[in-house]
Design an enzyme around this catalytic site. Structure first.
Site, PDB file in Angstrom:
ATOM      1  N   ASP A  63      46.773 -30.204 -51.688  1.00 36.97           N
ATOM      2  CA  ASP A  63      45.307 -29.030 -51.752  1.00 36.97           C
ATOM      3  C   ASP A  63      44.976 -28.641 -52.766  1.00 36.97           C
ATOM      4  O   ASP A  63      44.369 -28.827 -54.055  1.00 36.97           O
ATOM      5  CB  ASP A  63      44.557 -28.395 -50.643  1.00 36.97           C
ATOM      6  CG  ASP A  63      44.810 -28.658 -49.208  1.00 36.97           C
ATOM      7  OD1 ASP A  63      44.328 -30.501 -48.499  1.00 36.97           O
ATOM      8  OD2 ASP A  63      44.474 -28.099 -48.206  1.00 36.97           O
ATOM      9  N   HIS A  82      46.533 -26.296 -47.470  1.00 43.42           N
ATOM     10  CA  HIS A  82      47.689 -27.643 -47.936  1.00 43.42           C
ATOM     11  C   HIS A  82      48.174 -28.390 -49.367  1.00 43.42           C
ATOM     12  O   HIS A  82      47.251 -27.917 -49.928  1.00 43.42           O
ATOM     13  CB  HIS A  82      47.569 -29.447 -47.465  1.00 43.42           C
ATOM     14  CG  HIS A  82      46.235 -29.084 -46.150  1.00 43.42           C
ATOM     15  ND1 HIS A  82      45.238 -29.582 -46.217  1.00 43.42           N
ATOM     16  CD2 HIS A  82      46.818 -29.796 -44.602  1.00 43.42           C
ATOM     17  CE1 HIS A  82      45.075 -29.677 -44.638  1.00 43.42           C
ATOM     18  NE2 HIS A  82      45.913 -29.508 -43.794  1.00 43.42           N
ATOM     19  N   GLU A 131      49.077 -27.305 -33.429  1.00 44.32           N
ATOM     20  CA  GLU A 131      47.767 -28.108 -33.858  1.00 44.32           C
ATOM     21  C   GLU A 131      47.943 -29.141 -32.893  1.00 44.32           C
ATOM     22  O   GLU A 131      47.814 -30.020 -33.001  1.00 44.32           O
ATOM     23  CB  GLU A 131      47.166 -27.721 -35.309  1.00 44.32           C
ATOM     24  CG  GLU A 131      45.562 -27.662 -34.776  1.00 44.32           C
ATOM     25  CD  GLU A 131      45.127 -27.586 -36.269  1.00 44.32           C
ATOM     26  OE1 GLU A 131      45.884 -27.691 -37.249  1.00 44.32           O
ATOM     27  OE2 GLU A 131      44.407 -28.462 -36.364  1.00 44.32           O
ATOM     28  N   ASP A 161      41.830 -23.113 -35.253  1.00 43.35           N
ATOM     29  CA  ASP A 161      40.578 -22.930 -36.316  1.00 43.35           C
ATOM     30  C   ASP A 161      39.464 -23.180 -35.274  1.00 43.35           C
ATOM     31  O   ASP A 161      38.584 -23.898 -34.825  1.00 43.35           O
ATOM     32  CB  ASP A 161      41.140 -25.084 -36.124  1.00 43.35           C
ATOM     33  CG  ASP A 161      42.239 -24.890 -37.499  1.00 43.35           C
ATOM     34  OD1 ASP A 161      42.801 -23.596 -38.345  1.00 43.35           O
ATOM     35  OD2 ASP A 161      43.049 -25.862 -38.007  1.00 43.35           O
ATOM     36  N   ASP A 214      35.790 -35.984 -35.436  1.00 45.24           N
ATOM     37  CA  ASP A 214      36.435 -34.531 -35.884  1.00 45.24           C
ATOM     38  C   ASP A 214      35.271 -34.690 -36.554  1.00 45.24           C
ATOM     39  O   ASP A 214      35.613 -34.672 -37.928  1.00 45.24           O
ATOM     40  CB  ASP A 214      37.548 -34.835 -35.796  1.00 45.24           C
ATOM     41  CG  ASP A 214      38.568 -33.059 -35.731  1.00 45.24           C
ATOM     42  OD1 ASP A 214      37.684 -32.332 -35.801  1.00 45.24           O
ATOM     43  OD2 ASP A 214      39.527 -33.162 -36.694  1.00 45.24           O
TER      44      ASP A 214
HETATM   45  C1  XLS Z   1      42.475 -32.730 -38.993  1.00 43.98           C
HETATM   46  C2  XLS Z   1      43.413 -30.549 -38.728  1.00 43.98           C
HETATM   47  C3  XLS Z   1      44.127 -30.507 -39.738  1.00 43.98           C
HETATM   48  C4  XLS Z   1      44.926 -29.072 -39.935  1.00 43.98           C
HETATM   49  C5  XLS Z   1      45.885 -28.344 -40.757  1.00 43.98           C
HETATM   50  O1  XLS Z   1      42.278 -32.512 -38.257  1.00 43.98           O
HETATM   51  O2  XLS Z   1      42.160 -30.025 -37.960  1.00 43.98           O
HETATM   52  O3  XLS Z   1      43.024 -30.196 -40.949  1.00 43.98           O
HETATM   53  O4  XLS Z   1      44.179 -27.982 -39.046  1.00 43.98           O
HETATM   54  O5  XLS Z   1      46.593 -30.189 -41.292  1.00 43.98           O
HETATM   55 NI    NI Z   2      42.563 -27.945 -38.256  1.00 46.38          NI
HETATM   56 NI    NI Z   3      40.012 -31.202 -36.956  1.00 49.00          NI
END
Ligand code: XLS
Ligand code: NI
Ligand code: NI
Length: 436
Positions: free
Chosen positions: A104, A101, A232, A296, A307
């Site tokens: 980051d 990101h 996503e 991912d 999560d």
């Molecule tokens: C959070 C998401 C995040 C995305 C990128 O739950 O997985 O990490 O992959 O913003």
């Molecule tokens: Ni993610």
């Molecule tokens: Ni996630």
């Protein structure tokens, strides 16, 4: 300075007999399975946010990891040190890709311009590191959920001022991704949802989200950036309800707002399970819609309802994932990004290695099992046989759209009661276990 002195040389494949915790037992990058080398099937990436920025903080306690790259007083110095640590880690682990990101890799400044300048400085540094090491960028993204300005969403904010901020930030994050040769750019709608419908115009917010994505499409064309966009899915957390809840909701969203040509999906295991789906379900739904872009790779905890972003260790899970990936013929722009974090008590730098090595080995085993299941052919044959009726003239006619109620009635009158056949679930589960 070396940030990982315990790992003096790159992690190597030593085979299943090895007891060396700093060796791959199954992941052998050049080994060809199902017509491709392991490294080309997986295209492994390390997630910058968890691995280098994660401290183990949770709602009940502060961080437990004191990273040696996170100590300098000056935030820009810390950002440079972190980048050094990251590239040392990538090369010692032997992964080809990373993901980040914008926030980051570079700290926010006192104002938007300063934040953009910080990002540009660090991107130059990362470009140099990429050139030195050959490590590449899988995808970049904009962090539109951490700063308090995004408390009510980014593109879905009730205030267009915040929308503008988000759009401007995405513009710079796309520039950064382009500069680093990224082949993908991800949109994860962290706060693109609502906490309560009492204060929310849901349809307008969904439209706003789509408008931002259309702007991004326009911008990538303007700057001649050949990048694959991903959305996503995640159903909730941090919001009560996220608009890109699952694959089906995303596909509906993309179709409704004319975006199917421009975005594929980045599917995350723990998001699938939060949506009460299996990862297999989400992958299948995306693949069959022609929209499976990237993965991912992580895992949740069956007993925890959030999560947890754990490293994947279940070979059953990785086998299912690889069955879908092989069926798709592999990634084009996508890869397996370890969007996963070490547990709070695993605060040593070495734990970062163990975690990734374990994930990579789990996928190698999954690939080998999936290939064997496909080679064996019984699973496929069973499914083909199960649907054989649809290959007859009558079945084909219906699928071609030429059937009618009258035809069906005539068919039933002529053929009587259909024969029931076992679905053989347990037999098939046993069959899968033969190969795991
Ligand atoms: C959070 C998401 C995040 C995305 C990128 O739950 O997985 O990490 O992959 O913003
Ligand atoms: Ni993610
Ligand atoms: Ni996630």
């Amino acid at each position: 300075m070396a940030y990982f002195p315990e790992v003096s040389e790159p992690i190597r494949f030593e085979g299943p007999q090895s007891k060396n915790p700093l060796a791959f037992k199954h992941y052998n990058p050049e080994q060809v399975v199902a017509g491709k080398s392991m490294k080309d099937w997986f295209r492994f990436a390390v997630a910058y946010w968890h691995t280098f920025k994660g401290t183990g903080v949770d709602p009940f306690g502060s961080g437990t990891a004191n990273r040696p790259w996170d100590v300098a007083a000056d935030p820009m110095q810390r950002a440079h040190d972190t980048m050094d640590a990251a590239f040392e880690f990538f090369t010692k682990l032997g992964v080809e890709y990373w993901c980040f990101h914008d926030r980051d890799i570079a700290p926010e400044g006192a104002n938007f311009q300063e934040s953009c300048d910080n990002l540009a400085t660090i991107v130059d540094y990362a470009a140099k590191k990429q050139e030195e090491t050959g490590v590449k960028l899988l995808w970049g993204t904009a962090c539109l959920f951490t700063h308090p300005r995004f408390q009510a969403g980014a593109s879905t904010n009730p205030d267009p001022h915040v929308f503008a901020y988000a759009a401007a930030q995405v513009k710079h994050a796309m520039d950064a991704t382009k500069k680093l040769g990224g082949v993908g750019f991800t949109f994860w709608g962290g706060r693109e949802g609502y906490d309560t419908l009492l204060n929310t115009r849901m349809q307008q917010e969904r439209e706003q989200f789509a408008k931002l994505l259309h702007m991004a499409v326009k911008y990538k064309q303007e700057i001649g950036f050949d990048v694959q966009f991903y959305i996503e899915p995640k159903p909730k957390e941090p919001t009560k309800h996220q608009y890109d809840s699952d694959v089906a909701a995303c596909m509906n969203f993309l179709r409704e707002f004319d975006l199917t040509d421009h975005l594929k999906l980045n599917i995350e295991t723990n998001h699938a399970t939060l949506a009460a789906h299996s990862m297999l379900h989400e992958l299948r739904a995306a693949r069959e819609a022609g929209a499976l872009g990237s993965i991912d790779a992580n895992a949740g905890d069956e007993l925890l309802g959030w999560d947890t972003d754990q490293f994947p260790t279940s070979v059953y899970l990785t086998t299912e994932i690889m069955l879908e990936l092989i069926a798709m013929g592999g990634f084009t722009t996508g890869g397996l990004n370890f969007d996963a974090k070490v547990r709070r008590q695993s605060h040593d730098e070495l734990d970062l290695f163990y975690a990734h090595i374990g994930g990579m080995d789990a996928f190698a085993r999954g690939l080998i099992s999936a290939d064997k299941i496909i080679q064996d052919g019984r699973l496929q044959n069973f499914v083909d046989e199960r649907y054989a009726g649809w290959s007859t003239e009558f079945g084909q006619g219906i699928l071609a759209g030429n059937g009618s109620f009258a035809d069906c009635e005539a068919f039933v009158l002529a053929n009587g009661e259909p024969a029931r056949k076992s679905g053989r679930q347990e037999y098939l589960e046993n069959l899968i276990n033969e190969f795991i």
